[in-house]
Scaffold this motif. Structure first.
Motif, PDB file in Angstrom:
ATOM      1  N   SER A  64       0.815  -1.218   0.000  1.00  0.00           N
ATOM      2  CA  SER A  64       0.000   0.000   0.000  1.00  0.00           C
ATOM      3  C   SER A  64       0.850   1.270   0.000  1.00  0.00           C
ATOM      4  O   SER A  64       0.345   2.350  -0.323  1.00  0.00           O
ATOM      5  CB  SER A  64      -0.925   0.008   1.226  1.00  0.00           C
ATOM      6  N   GLU A  65       2.121   1.156   0.361  1.00  0.00           N
ATOM      7  CA  GLU A  65       3.006   2.317   0.388  1.00  0.00           C
ATOM      8  C   GLU A  65       3.980   2.314  -0.794  1.00  0.00           C
ATOM      9  O   GLU A  65       4.996   2.994  -0.766  1.00  0.00           O
ATOM     10  CB  GLU A  65       3.761   2.377   1.718  1.00  0.00           C
ATOM     11  N   VAL A  66       3.622   1.523  -1.818  1.00  0.00           N
ATOM     12  CA  VAL A  66       4.405   1.475  -3.051  1.00  0.00           C
ATOM     13  C   VAL A  66       3.460   1.760  -4.214  1.00  0.00           C
ATOM     14  O   VAL A  66       2.504   1.019  -4.440  1.00  0.00           O
ATOM     15  CB  VAL A  66       5.078   0.108  -3.258  1.00  0.00           C
ATOM     16  N   SER A  67       3.694   2.838  -4.916  1.00  0.00           N
ATOM     17  CA  SER A  67       2.902   3.137  -6.109  1.00  0.00           C
ATOM     18  C   SER A  67       3.798   2.989  -7.322  1.00  0.00           C
ATOM     19  O   SER A  67       4.926   3.479  -7.338  1.00  0.00           O
ATOM     20  CB  SER A  67       2.327   4.555  -6.037  1.00  0.00           C
ATOM     21  N   GLY A  68       3.298   2.296  -8.325  1.00  0.00           N
ATOM     22  CA  GLY A  68       4.121   2.038  -9.501  1.00  0.00           C
ATOM     23  C   GLY A  68       3.325   2.061 -10.780  1.00  0.00           C
ATOM     24  O   GLY A  68       2.092   2.072 -10.770  1.00  0.00           O
ATOM     25  N   THR A  99       8.644   5.052   3.097  1.00  0.00           N
ATOM     26  CA  THR A  99       9.120   4.273   4.234  1.00  0.00           C
ATOM     27  C   THR A  99       9.341   5.171   5.436  1.00  0.00           C
ATOM     28  O   THR A  99       9.770   6.318   5.300  1.00  0.00           O
ATOM     29  CB  THR A  99      10.420   3.535   3.897  1.00  0.00           C
ATOM     30  N   ARG A 100       9.029   4.622   6.621  1.00  0.00           N
ATOM     31  CA  ARG A 100       9.264   5.358   7.860  1.00  0.00           C
ATOM     32  C   ARG A 100      10.553   4.899   8.541  1.00  0.00           C
ATOM     33  O   ARG A 100      10.963   5.482   9.538  1.00  0.00           O
ATOM     34  CB  ARG A 100       8.079   5.158   8.811  1.00  0.00           C
ATOM     35  N   ALA A 101      11.171   3.865   8.008  1.00  0.00           N
ATOM     36  CA  ALA A 101      12.413   3.339   8.602  1.00  0.00           C
ATOM     37  C   ALA A 101      13.597   4.151   8.075  1.00  0.00           C
ATOM     38  O   ALA A 101      14.385   3.675   7.245  1.00  0.00           O
ATOM     39  CB  ALA A 101      12.561   1.859   8.280  1.00  0.00           C
ATOM     40  N   LEU A 102      13.744   5.375   8.543  1.00  0.00           N
ATOM     41  CA  LEU A 102      14.787   6.264   8.025  1.00  0.00           C
ATOM     42  C   LEU A 102      16.182   5.764   8.374  1.00  0.00           C
ATOM     43  O   LEU A 102      17.140   6.036   7.633  1.00  0.00           O
ATOM     44  CB  LEU A 102      14.587   7.676   8.576  1.00  0.00           C
ATOM     45  N   ASP A 103      16.322   5.033   9.474  1.00  0.00           N
ATOM     46  CA  ASP A 103      17.637   4.543   9.872  1.00  0.00           C
ATOM     47  C   ASP A 103      18.138   3.437   8.953  1.00  0.00           C
ATOM     48  O   ASP A 103      19.330   3.131   8.943  1.00  0.00           O
ATOM     49  CB  ASP A 103      17.605   4.046  11.320  1.00  0.00           C
ATOM     50  N   ARG A 104      17.230   2.845   8.142  1.00  0.00           N
ATOM     51  CA  ARG A 104      17.637   1.776   7.224  1.00  0.00           C
ATOM     52  C   ARG A 104      17.462   2.198   5.771  1.00  0.00           C
ATOM     53  O   ARG A 104      17.486   1.355   4.870  1.00  0.00           O
ATOM     54  CB  ARG A 104      16.815   0.511   7.492  1.00  0.00           C
TER      55      ARG A 104
END
Length: 212
Positions: A64-68, A99-104
């Motif tokens: 759902s957080e990937v638009s293509g 993405t909310r995983a900014l550290d990765r």
């Protein structure tokens, strides 16, 4: 000579901003491949897309957080006019990943490229609660406009009257830094995707009456 054709009061422009730590990153990726035949172009691009989707799921990014886009195919040429030569068939698919995983984030981008996303078009940092931040920036813009109006009225020796006109202004039309941009910091010291802070802007045009 400047002339006020319709004097009515005092008009001032106010700008305000709020800075916040980013909470989300938007990454624009592309699978962009060239092959001698349409079939091979579709097959290679399709395999790269499947690998890319796998990497995103491994990083916990939901579909759902990937638009293509669908795979797009077109003939590719080199040169112009009589010198133009056929190179093959280019197959392309564009994706925007949130993405909310900014550290990765750096690892995600690296593995996405290894999987077949051979083009990184943009990495953009933003905040999820932007409406709340925008409202605060608007309040600060109004406060700035009122302070400016009070200074003008005091300097002219007239009492400042009530607000008679409010007009929202696009802050980008003033040449200020747009929201989502990187503010401060040293990119070389912080890393390739160091987010810095997100700045949310607002501006307003206020019209005040002048008391007699």
């Amino acid at each position: 000579m400047a002339e006020i054709k319709q004097p009515w009061g005092l008009s001032v422009l106010g700008a305000g901003h709020v800075s916040a730590e980013p909470t989300v990153a938007m990454v624009r990726l592309a699978v962009d491949l060239l092959a001698p035949t349409p079939k091979e172009a579709f097959e290679r691009a399709g395999a790269a897309v499947a690998r890319l989707r796998g990497v995103l799921r491994e990083h916990g990014v939901p579909d759902s957080e990937v638009s293509g886009s669908r795979l797009a195919l077109k003939s590719d040429f080199n040169g112009y006019g009589a010198e133009r030569t056929f190179r093959g068939y280019r197959c392309e698919a564009l994706y925007t990943v949130q993405t909310r995983a900014l550290d990765r984030l750096e690892l995600l981008v690296e593995e996405a490229v290894q999987a077949g996303a051979n083009r990184v078009d943009e990495v953009h940092f933003d905040v999820l609660d932007k409406p709340r931040l925008r409202d605060e920036a608007r309040r600060r813009a109004v406060a700035a406009a009122r302070r400016k109006a009070e200074v003008y009225a005091e300097a002219c020796g007239v009492p400042l009257g009530p607000v008679v006109h409010i007009q929202d202004v696009d802050p980008e039309s003033l040449g200020v830094r747009s929201h989502g941009s990187r503010v401060g910091g040293d990119a070389e010291l912080e890393g390739v995707f160091a987010p810095g802070s997100v700045r949310v802007e607002a501006a307003v045009l206020l019209g005040f009456g002048l008391a007699h």
